[in-house]
Design a protein around this motif. Structure first.
Motif, PDB file in Angstrom:
ATOM      1  N   GLY A  64       0.899  -1.230  -0.117  1.00  0.00           N
ATOM      2  CA  GLY A  64      -0.165  -0.021   0.021  1.00  0.00           C
ATOM      3  C   GLY A  64       0.771   1.399   0.128  1.00  0.00           C
ATOM      4  O   GLY A  64       1.655   1.418   1.047  1.00  0.00           O
ATOM      5  N   GLY A  65       1.034   1.943  -0.964  1.00  0.00           N
ATOM      6  CA  GLY A  65       1.434   3.138  -1.227  1.00  0.00           C
ATOM      7  C   GLY A  65       2.831   3.324  -1.799  1.00  0.00           C
ATOM      8  O   GLY A  65       3.667   4.080  -1.821  1.00  0.00           O
ATOM      9  N   VAL A  66       3.477   2.071  -2.023  1.00  0.00           N
ATOM     10  CA  VAL A  66       5.004   1.946  -2.453  1.00  0.00           C
ATOM     11  C   VAL A  66       5.014   2.200  -3.908  1.00  0.00           C
ATOM     12  O   VAL A  66       4.300   1.823  -4.785  1.00  0.00           O
ATOM     13  N   PRO A  67       5.870   3.208  -4.002  1.00  0.00           N
ATOM     14  CA  PRO A  67       6.492   3.572  -5.530  1.00  0.00           C
ATOM     15  C   PRO A  67       6.698   2.591  -6.461  1.00  0.00           C
ATOM     16  O   PRO A  67       7.520   1.342  -6.138  1.00  0.00           O
ATOM     17  N   LEU A  68       6.304   2.567  -7.670  1.00  0.00           N
ATOM     18  CA  LEU A  68       6.509   1.721  -8.778  1.00  0.00           C
ATOM     19  C   LEU A  68       6.783   2.276 -10.033  1.00  0.00           C
ATOM     20  O   LEU A  68       6.073   3.478 -10.268  1.00  0.00           O
ATOM     21  N   ALA A  69       7.638   1.832 -10.792  1.00  0.00           N
ATOM     22  CA  ALA A  69       7.873   2.300 -12.341  1.00  0.00           C
ATOM     23  C   ALA A  69       7.271   1.188 -13.105  1.00  0.00           C
ATOM     24  O   ALA A  69       7.509  -0.096 -13.082  1.00  0.00           O
ATOM     25  N   LEU A  70       6.849   1.681 -14.126  1.00  0.00           N
ATOM     26  CA  LEU A  70       6.343   0.942 -15.165  1.00  0.00           C
ATOM     27  C   LEU A  70       7.209   0.704 -16.532  1.00  0.00           C
ATOM     28  O   LEU A  70       7.264   1.629 -17.165  1.00  0.00           O
ATOM     29  N   ALA A 112       2.122   3.697  -9.145  1.00  0.00           N
ATOM     30  CA  ALA A 112       2.802   3.912 -10.304  1.00  0.00           C
ATOM     31  C   ALA A 112       3.147   5.582 -10.538  1.00  0.00           C
ATOM     32  O   ALA A 112       2.411   6.223 -10.475  1.00  0.00           O
ATOM     33  N   LEU A 113       4.406   5.674 -10.552  1.00  0.00           N
ATOM     34  CA  LEU A 113       4.947   7.132 -10.743  1.00  0.00           C
ATOM     35  C   LEU A 113       5.401   7.614 -12.240  1.00  0.00           C
ATOM     36  O   LEU A 113       5.897   8.569 -12.408  1.00  0.00           O
ATOM     37  N   ALA A 114       6.037   6.497 -13.030  1.00  0.00           N
ATOM     38  CA  ALA A 114       6.806   6.926 -14.092  1.00  0.00           C
ATOM     39  C   ALA A 114       6.616   5.527 -15.131  1.00  0.00           C
ATOM     40  O   ALA A 114       6.562   4.497 -14.724  1.00  0.00           O
ATOM     41  N   ARG A 115       7.033   6.003 -16.317  1.00  0.00           N
ATOM     42  CA  ARG A 115       7.157   4.946 -17.298  1.00  0.00           C
ATOM     43  C   ARG A 115       8.763   4.873 -17.636  1.00  0.00           C
ATOM     44  O   ARG A 115       9.285   5.792 -17.520  1.00  0.00           O
ATOM     45  N   THR A 116       9.220   3.605 -17.719  1.00  0.00           N
ATOM     46  CA  THR A 116      10.949   3.265 -17.889  1.00  0.00           C
ATOM     47  C   THR A 116      11.094   2.982 -19.325  1.00  0.00           C
ATOM     48  O   THR A 116      10.154   2.312 -20.066  1.00  0.00           O
ATOM     49  N   ALA A 117      12.300   3.464 -19.831  1.00  0.00           N
ATOM     50  CA  ALA A 117      13.034   2.968 -21.033  1.00  0.00           C
ATOM     51  C   ALA A 117      13.234   1.708 -21.513  1.00  0.00           C
ATOM     52  O   ALA A 117      13.658   0.995 -20.174  1.00  0.00           O
ATOM     53  N   THR A 118      13.009   1.228 -22.604  1.00  0.00           N
ATOM     54  CA  THR A 118      13.182  -0.073 -23.003  1.00  0.00           C
ATOM     55  C   THR A 118      13.841  -0.115 -24.539  1.00  0.00           C
ATOM     56  O   THR A 118      13.853   1.023 -25.118  1.00  0.00           O
ATOM     57  N   SER A 119      14.369  -1.035 -25.061  1.00  0.00           N
ATOM     58  CA  SER A 119      14.906  -1.127 -26.632  1.00  0.00           C
ATOM     59  C   SER A 119      13.507  -1.037 -27.071  1.00  0.00           C
ATOM     60  O   SER A 119      12.356  -1.431 -26.800  1.00  0.00           O
ATOM     61  N   GLU A 120      13.564  -0.889 -28.593  1.00  0.00           N
ATOM     62  CA  GLU A 120      12.619  -0.856 -29.473  1.00  0.00           C
ATOM     63  C   GLU A 120      12.024  -2.389 -29.292  1.00  0.00           C
ATOM     64  O   GLU A 120      12.437  -3.279 -29.856  1.00  0.00           O
ATOM     65  N   PHE A 121      10.677  -2.101 -29.055  1.00  0.00           N
ATOM     66  CA  PHE A 121       9.636  -3.488 -28.762  1.00  0.00           C
ATOM     67  C   PHE A 121      10.347  -4.425 -27.996  1.00  0.00           C
ATOM     68  O   PHE A 121      10.096  -5.721 -28.317  1.00  0.00           O
ATOM     69  N   SER A 149      14.656  -4.392 -20.095  1.00  0.00           N
ATOM     70  CA  SER A 149      14.045  -3.725 -18.792  1.00  0.00           C
ATOM     71  C   SER A 149      15.114  -2.562 -18.117  1.00  0.00           C
ATOM     72  O   SER A 149      15.394  -2.541 -17.029  1.00  0.00           O
ATOM     73  N   GLY A 150      15.821  -2.147 -19.184  1.00  0.00           N
ATOM     74  CA  GLY A 150      17.211  -1.194 -18.625  1.00  0.00           C
ATOM     75  C   GLY A 150      16.638  -0.156 -17.773  1.00  0.00           C
ATOM     76  O   GLY A 150      17.315   0.333 -16.932  1.00  0.00           O
ATOM     77  N   GLY A 151      15.695   0.691 -18.266  1.00  0.00           N
ATOM     78  CA  GLY A 151      15.233   1.792 -17.637  1.00  0.00           C
ATOM     79  C   GLY A 151      14.589   1.564 -16.132  1.00  0.00           C
ATOM     80  O   GLY A 151      15.094   2.141 -15.116  1.00  0.00           O
ATOM     81  N   SER A 152      14.044   0.426 -15.816  1.00  0.00           N
ATOM     82  CA  SER A 152      13.341   0.103 -14.724  1.00  0.00           C
ATOM     83  C   SER A 152      14.601  -0.532 -13.731  1.00  0.00           C
ATOM     84  O   SER A 152      14.696  -0.050 -12.700  1.00  0.00           O
TER      85      SER A 152
END
Length: 478
Positions: A64-70, A112-121, A149-152
């Motif tokens: 409950g309330g814990v930050p997460l990135a997607l 959830a607080l942000a989207r994270t970077a990935t390689s193309e597809f 999943s490098g940004g995450s």
């Protein structure tokens, strides 16, 4: 709560503070947003701006309330754009509904607080998509954090968030976990739901979960989100007791096979990766396990051909639909060179090619399953090198065809990709350090649907060979 205090806790630690009223969830979110803002300029781990406020979530869930990135791929939240690391989608595709796993993240209490970077597809062992630029490893800004999943991974390693969504079709959870010093579990096929958008992503290779810094967060997250949805293709037996209990209990005496030789092909394995796996093997013997050197024997050429068919066919089907929906051309202005090569190869495949790939995966899965009748766990390095330089894996290299790009990636992921085909659970743990001070991942693989044994063994190793005091040079607490 200041950023330094925030970064000292894992996800369950933050959840306990919120639940017991020692800190308000809003204070945690403010600290998390400041932490993301501190880390991202150096890491380039975000896609677009972070969210101005957390996405809606259940306040009384286990997190409950814990930050997460997607991670900006496959999973999506209602009304939040998804770009999939590609110029093809412009600012992103926005859908009106959550994927099933996103809904479970909300129910678990993740904010959830942000989207994270990935390689193309997602088809790269790094996160350097042209649309976003290179994401940098917080241990060394000249190195890749791994991928896709490098940004995450970069955000979790830098202390910006304790948990981040990730997915894995050939190592994309475990490779960045190894490169960034994290815990990265690829669950068994079917343990987490891919619905409603997919039934069997990548002919069954693709799996969704998270990256964490601690084994207990990994186990508790699996407790919170595992299980099938109506219409899912797989219904796995539930664990006999919570995974969180397994993570704090020593396993029975296990039969553990060890290999430091590549599972797929004859790629060179860096000495740091070999030494790390061998050191863990010796420690497991002192912990009472039976350890011997052995590995399944796989026809690497047949596997590579089938895996390239699975990836290229999936990319072609997905990208052709997306391009048609967006009304844009599949060309060099919208797709990186290797993605385009894979799409073109995928378009040339026949139904017989796809069934042949499935038959190859079936044969290999049965060979590996027979090996695991003799052993409970297989131990290996996670990657062939601790990490690699930014720019080394160039997804826009016009000289590579689909198989050439596939083989370049498997020079890094020779230990990981096999277990996407077999569907077995596999976890990377940061149990060694290279002479340069970089983390080195060690992989543990279990029998299909036996995450319980893996998490019990991972917890035992975390207690015996702790890594909590290791922090990268880029960290929000510095």
């Amino acid at each position: 709560m200041d950023v330094r205090e925030y970064a000292a806790f894992d996800g369950l630690g933050l959840a306990e503070l919120i639940r017991t009223g020692q800190v308000a969830a809003a204070e945690v979110h403010e600290a998390a947003m400041e932490a993301i803002d501190r880390a991202n300029p150096e890491l380039n781990a975000l896609v677009g701006d972070r969210f101005p406020a957390p996405l809606a979530h259940t306040v009384d869930g286990p997190f409950g309330g814990v930050p997460l990135a997607l991670k900006d791929l496959i999973l999506h939240a209602a009304d939040v754009p998804m770009q999939a690391g590609s110029r093809l989608l412009g600012p992103g595709v926005t859908l009106s509904y959550d994927t099933d796993l996103m809904r479970r993240f909300r129910a678990a209490g993740f904010a959830a607080l942000a989207r994270t970077a990935t390689s193309e597809f997602g088809f790269a062992a790094t996160a350097e998509a042209l649309v976003n630029g290179p994401t940098r490893n917080p241990w060394d800004l000249t190195r890749s954090p791994g991928g896709s999943s490098g940004g995450s991974a970069a955000l979790v390693a830098a202390g910006a968030v304790p948990v981040a969504h990730a997915n894995d079709g050939g190592g994309s959870i475990r490779v960045p976990a190894a490169c960034c010093g994290l815990v990265g579990l690829k669950p068994s096929r079917g343990r987490t739901t891919p619905g409603p958008d997919h039934a069997d992503p990548l002919l069954g290779l693709g799996v969704e979960f998270v990256l964490t810094r601690t084994v207990r967060d990994c186990a508790a997250a699996l407790d919170a989100v595992h299980g099938a949805e109506p219409g899912d293709r797989y219904l796995l037996p539930p664990p006999q007791r919570p995974y969180a209990e397994e993570a704090v209990s020593d396993p029975r005496r296990l039969r553990i096979a060890v290999t430091t030789d590549p599972l797929l092909g004859d790629t060179t394995v860096d000495s740091s990766c070999r030494i790390g796996a061998e050191a863990v093997a010796r420690r497991l013997e002192t912990l009472g396990h039976h350890v011997s050197y052995a590995a399944p024997v796989i026809d690497a050429e047949s596997f590579g051909e089938a895996n390239c068919v699975a990836w290229s066919g999936f990319l072609a089907a997905e990208i052709c639909d997306l391009a048609a929906g967006a009304g844009v051309a599949m060309d060099a202005q919208h797709l990186e060179a290797t993605t385009l090569a894979c799409v073109e190869y995928g378009q040339s495949l026949t139904a017989m090619d796809v069934f042949a790939a499935q038959n190859t995966f079936n044969d290999i899965t049965r060979q590996v399953a027979a090996f695991f009748t003799e052993y409970d766990v297989l131990l290996s390095p996670t990657t062939t090198r601790p990490n690699f330089a930014l720019g080394e894996l160039d997804a826009n290299d016009t000289s590579l065809d689909a198989r050439g790009w596939h083989d370049a990636l498997f020079e890094v992921g020779t230990f990981t990709g096999l277990f996407n085909a077999t569907g077995q659970p596999a976890i990377s743990l940061p149990l060694h350090t290279s002479p340069q001070g970089w983390p080195v991942g060690v992989q543990l693989v279990g029998r299909y649907a036996d995450e319980a044994t893996l998490l019990a063994l991972a917890g035992q190793l975390e207690r015996a060979m702790p890594w909590a005091d290791r922090r990268p040079s880029v960290h929000v607490s510095h």
